[in-house]
Design an enzyme around this catalytic site. Structure first.
Site, PDB file in Angstrom:
ATOM      1  N   ASN A 138      39.134  47.646 -41.154  1.00 36.17           N
ATOM      2  CA  ASN A 138      38.190  46.693 -41.194  1.00 36.17           C
ATOM      3  C   ASN A 138      36.983  47.189 -39.953  1.00 36.17           C
ATOM      4  O   ASN A 138      37.344  47.706 -39.082  1.00 36.17           O
ATOM      5  CB  ASN A 138      38.371  45.350 -40.555  1.00 36.17           C
ATOM      6  CG  ASN A 138      39.115  44.564 -41.833  1.00 36.17           C
ATOM      7  OD1 ASN A 138      39.587  45.035 -42.716  1.00 36.17           O
ATOM      8  ND2 ASN A 138      39.583  43.364 -41.366  1.00 36.17           N
ATOM      9  N   ILE A 139      35.887  46.813 -40.495  1.00 36.77           N
ATOM     10  CA  ILE A 139      34.628  47.516 -39.738  1.00 36.77           C
ATOM     11  C   ILE A 139      34.690  46.942 -38.272  1.00 36.77           C
ATOM     12  O   ILE A 139      34.240  47.768 -37.261  1.00 36.77           O
ATOM     13  CB  ILE A 139      33.529  47.171 -40.359  1.00 36.77           C
ATOM     14  CG1 ILE A 139      32.333  48.036 -39.866  1.00 36.77           C
ATOM     15  CG2 ILE A 139      32.746  45.730 -40.310  1.00 36.77           C
ATOM     16  CD1 ILE A 139      30.958  47.943 -40.758  1.00 36.77           C
ATOM     17  N   LYS A 140      35.342  45.923 -38.120  1.00 40.45           N
ATOM     18  CA  LYS A 140      35.448  45.231 -36.892  1.00 40.45           C
ATOM     19  C   LYS A 140      36.159  46.231 -35.878  1.00 40.45           C
ATOM     20  O   LYS A 140      36.089  46.211 -34.718  1.00 40.45           O
ATOM     21  CB  LYS A 140      35.980  43.901 -36.934  1.00 40.45           C
ATOM     22  CG  LYS A 140      36.141  43.112 -35.786  1.00 40.45           C
ATOM     23  CD  LYS A 140      36.390  41.631 -35.876  1.00 40.45           C
ATOM     24  CE  LYS A 140      36.481  41.021 -34.401  1.00 40.45           C
ATOM     25  NZ  LYS A 140      35.488  40.842 -33.659  1.00 40.45           N
ATOM     26  N   GLY A 141      37.209  46.670 -36.466  1.00 42.08           N
ATOM     27  CA  GLY A 141      37.980  47.564 -35.706  1.00 42.08           C
ATOM     28  C   GLY A 141      38.810  47.160 -34.936  1.00 42.08           C
ATOM     29  O   GLY A 141      39.308  45.878 -34.710  1.00 42.08           O
TER      30      GLY A 141
END
Lengths: 263, 523
Positions: free
Chosen positions: A141-144
């Site tokens: 996920n881009i959130k990481g």
């Protein structure tokens, strides 16, 4: 209350080299550890004695039984502190050292575009019956995770996250359809070593479906995996607890573009 | 459930906004209820047969309910429901009972037909009698619970909810009894991983499962009997919980009512989002299962806590509120009372976020004030539990404190071994002592806890409610199914056509009959 043990008296003497270490409680080489465990013995002197003997067998030389408490009628819980007789020689420890440089997202992107000339396709999933997507989400996920953005953030990576409870045949099918360069699977919750069985099954299916030169890389992760077990599982790489997205991205770039970049 | 006298309006929520939120939830939910009322599923039909007394399985372990529904479906479809063709066959053929019919149907030797006219009336009446016996049994079990609660009493303060999950029902019983003796008021037997995706309910007592124990009628019976024994010993009615979710939601709801389970996990959207079960299947199954729960006096637990395991607990706080309002609407529409709505939420904010505890209090208090009469279920941290069990123990202490301060009704006991191993016996004991300490030390602190009207807690709660209202506006406009497809809840995208079990959904014909639904709707 816990009273500090008399540690300057008869510490077990063991051969020392510069690379040998012992646990550190509050003084160099005091060897102090803490353990807690439950015995299926009703609380009382017998249980306490059994706990002390177990601690000695575990290598705790002069165990201090700092806490002893009944759990129900049939069990007793203990906390033990004490100096452990063992030491470890750091020269004898084998670890999987990262054999590739850690890249920034920008470096990873340029390596992919220069050397691959197309997007690198990453397929992620939680396999088997595990519904805990925390691991794969942290990496993809881009959130990481841990302040790093996930692989979706890398513009030269095409990331497909299939989510939870993906069956092995479905994952293999999608790997074929999407032309995956790498298949990432994570397993968090597992019982009776189901995580190992699932990965072995996936590795076997991927080998059955793809010729070796076109087979996507199999990358496995999760807190219960030992990074040293890749060969045994049939995976190309195993990541353990604390892995961050850039660890994975750097590995993918290294393994799939043959890039020996300096980080 | 006993809670301290609550001063209404600690957060100063605007009653007009609260009304608006409920109204929007009802409008967003109504089309889905219409969908549920115009469809049936293989699971609803199987549950109906189970109420009529069809239990057991063939030698391969496939339940007779599955065999019979499949046979009927193959021949005449399920558009009219399973009851008309089944009781038509029973009335006109030489079958000893439902099981005998199912066994013969499985060998494809039973000719099914959908009766019409007088024959339909007679078959429906026969089905109604049989199904009515099952529902009468559920009523009886409900009265029995009420009587036992009167005799043994309810716990004081919030209900302490603890999970056991060994895979072996007999081992579960040992652990459950020990947990109850250690202070647990509610025992949940977590299901074997993957059971939610089985399109049948396993049969008999089971001793093998992955990370949990199969939900079967016999396992339900064994555990309830064991807890009755322990309840008598402790002088406190210990409740039993299981999971009416997944592809067999309606059947498990029926079995729970028949075996006097007390609470059931039963979320309106969990299966869609986290098990990738077809949305229509889920909503149809859910309505029927909730009607059964309403009748059985079972408290449902919804699963909003799960959203916060995949989405950020601060950013997605309003999705929890919106979902609670939707769950409330669906539940009440199905006949559940406020006292049966164990709406879920969780303590999942990253502890590294500044003021995380104050934000948790804001979210928890918002739920408490929006649903003053619901037995809210407060779930402990999972996402930010690491292998550092010592830090995890502290987090669980703060979770318990937040529960006490905001008067949550059901406290799930947090384990320091979350995400590490299945809890040790000692981990459970430590966890129970954690909660006991907090409740003994600060159980009445809600009385003294009045967040400043312009403070962070009140402001944050107002903000979350506002965002929930905006979200519900959006859901109402685009439709709940589209909103789910867009990843509104838990960040999971699920389309109306996709997901498991879609092939088990059937549009009802005008002549559809289901005496169970008729009996449940008239009450």
């Amino acid at each position: 209350m816990i009273t500090a043990p008399d540690l300057d008296l008869d510490l077990p003497t063991l051969p020392r080299t510069a690379t040998t270490v012992r646990p550190y409680g509050d003084t160099t080489d005091d060897g102090m550890v803490q353990v807690s465990f439950t015995l299926p013995v009703p609380h009382g002197p017998l249980a306490d004695g059994a706990a002390l003997q177990l601690a000695r067998k575990m290598g705790i030389d002069r165990p201090l039984l700092v806490h002893s408490k009944p759990i129900g009628r049939d069990f007793s819980f203990f906390v033990v502190y004490g100096p452990v007789v063992h030491e470890v020689d750091l020269d004898e420890i084998e670890v999987v050292e990262r054999e590739y440089p850690l890249l920034t997202a920008k470096e990873a992107n340029s390596a992919v575009s220069e050397r691959l000339g197309r997007k690198l396709v990453v397929l992620g999933a939680c396999i088997g019956t595990d519904a805990h997507t925390v691991g794969i989400d942290a990496i993809l996920n881009i959130k990481g995770f841990a302040g790093e953005k996930g692989l979706e953030y890398y513009k030269e990576l095409k990331v497909l996250n299939l989510g939870a409870q993906v069956s092995v045949p479905e994952l293999v099918r999608r790997a074929r359809v999407e032309g995956a360069d790498a298949v990432l699977v994570s397993q968090v919750v597992t019982q009776r070593d189901a995580h190992l069985t699932n990965v072995k099954e996936l590795a076997a299916e991927l080998r059955a479906e793809f010729a070796e030169h076109e087979r996507p890389l199999l990358v496995v992760g999760g807190p219960r995996f030992d990074p040293g077990t890749a060969a045994e599982l049939g995976a190309d790489r195993v990541f353990g607890r604390g892995t961050t997205p850039s660890d994975v991205a750097s590995y993918l770039v290294h393994a799939l573009t043959g890039a020996e970049l300096t980080g | 459930m006993t809670t301290a006298v609550r001063t209404p309006g600690k957060l100063g929520l605007d009653p007009a906004l609260v009304r608006r939120a409920r109204e929007l939830a009802a409008r967003a939910g109504r089309p889905v209820v219409d969908l549920a009322r115009s469809h049936t599923t293989v699971a609803v039909e199987r549950a109906t047969l189970r109420l009529a007394g069809l239990n057991g399985a063939d030698p391969e372990g496939i339940p007779w309910a599955n065999r019979l529904v499949d046979a009927v479906r193959d021949q005449v479809g399920l558009e009219h429901g399973v009851c008309l063709p089944v009781w038509e066959a029973l009335r006109s053929g030489e079958y000893r009972d439902l099981t005998d019919l199912a066994a013969r149907a499985a060998t494809r030797t039973v000719p099914f037909r959908v009766p019409e006219g007088d024959a339909a009336v007679r078959s429906e009446a026969a089905a109604r009698t049989a199904v009515g016996r099952g529902i009468a049994r559920i009523d009886e079990r409900r009265r029995e619970r009420e009587e036992l609660v009167r005799r043994w009493g309810n716990p004081k303060g919030p209900w302490i909810y603890l999970i056991v999950a060994t895979g072996d029902i007999h081992e579960d019983i040992r652990q459950a009894q020990a947990a109850a003796q250690g202070g647990a008021d509610v025992i949940a037997v977590i299901r074997s991983t993957g059971q939610s995706l089985l399109d049948y309910v396993p049969d008999g007592a089971t001793r093998e499962g992955y990370a949990g124990t199969y939900a079967t009628q016999e396992n339900f019976r064994l555990m309830r009997a064991a807890l009755d024994e322990t309840s008598a010993e402790l002088g406190r009615y210990v409740r039993l919980t299981n999971y009416a979710s997944g592809l067999c939601m309606p059947e498990i709801a029926a079995l729970a009512g028949l075996e006097r389970l007390d609470m059931m996990l039963n979320d309106s959207m969990y299966g869609i989002l986290f098990r990738d079960i077809n949305p229509v299947r889920t909503f149809v199954d859910q309505r029927f299962s909730r009607q059964l729960h309403a009748r059985a006096g079972i408290v449902i637990n919804t699963g909003e806590d799960n959203y916060l395991t995949t989405a950020d607990a601060v950013d997605a706080a309003h999705t929890v509120t919106a979902s609670q309002l939707l769950n409330e609407y669906f539940a009440k529409e199905a006949g559940l009372a406020d006292g049966q709505l164990g709406l879920g939420h969780a303590f999942e904010i990253d502890p590294a976020v500044p003021d995380s505890f104050r934000l948790e209090l804001a979210h928890a208090l918002l739920a408490r004030e929006l649903f003053p009469d619901a037995p809210l279920k407060w779930m402990p941290p999972t996402r930010h539990m690491t292998g550092d069990v010592f830090h995890g123990y502290l987090l669980n202490g703060f979770f318990n404190l937040a529960g006490a301060l905001t008067e949550q009704s059901i406290l799930l006991v947090g384990m320091m071994t979350e995400a590490v191993v299945t809890p040790f016996l000692s981990d459970r004991d430590l966890a129970l002592r954690n909660i006991r300490y907090v409740l003994d030390a600060a159980g009445g602190l809600a009385e003294d806890f009045h967040p400043a009207p312009d403070g962070l807690i009140a402001r944050r709660a107002g903000q979350v409610l506002g965002e929930a209202i905006d979200l519900l506006e959006d859901i109402r406009e685009r439709g709940l199914l589209d909103a789910i497809a867009a990843g509104t809840f838990g960040g999971m995208r699920r389309t109306a056509e996709g997901g498991r079990g879609a092939d088990g959904v059937v549009a009802r014909a005008a002549g559809y009959r289901n005496p169970a639904i008729d009996l449940l709707e008239t009450t």
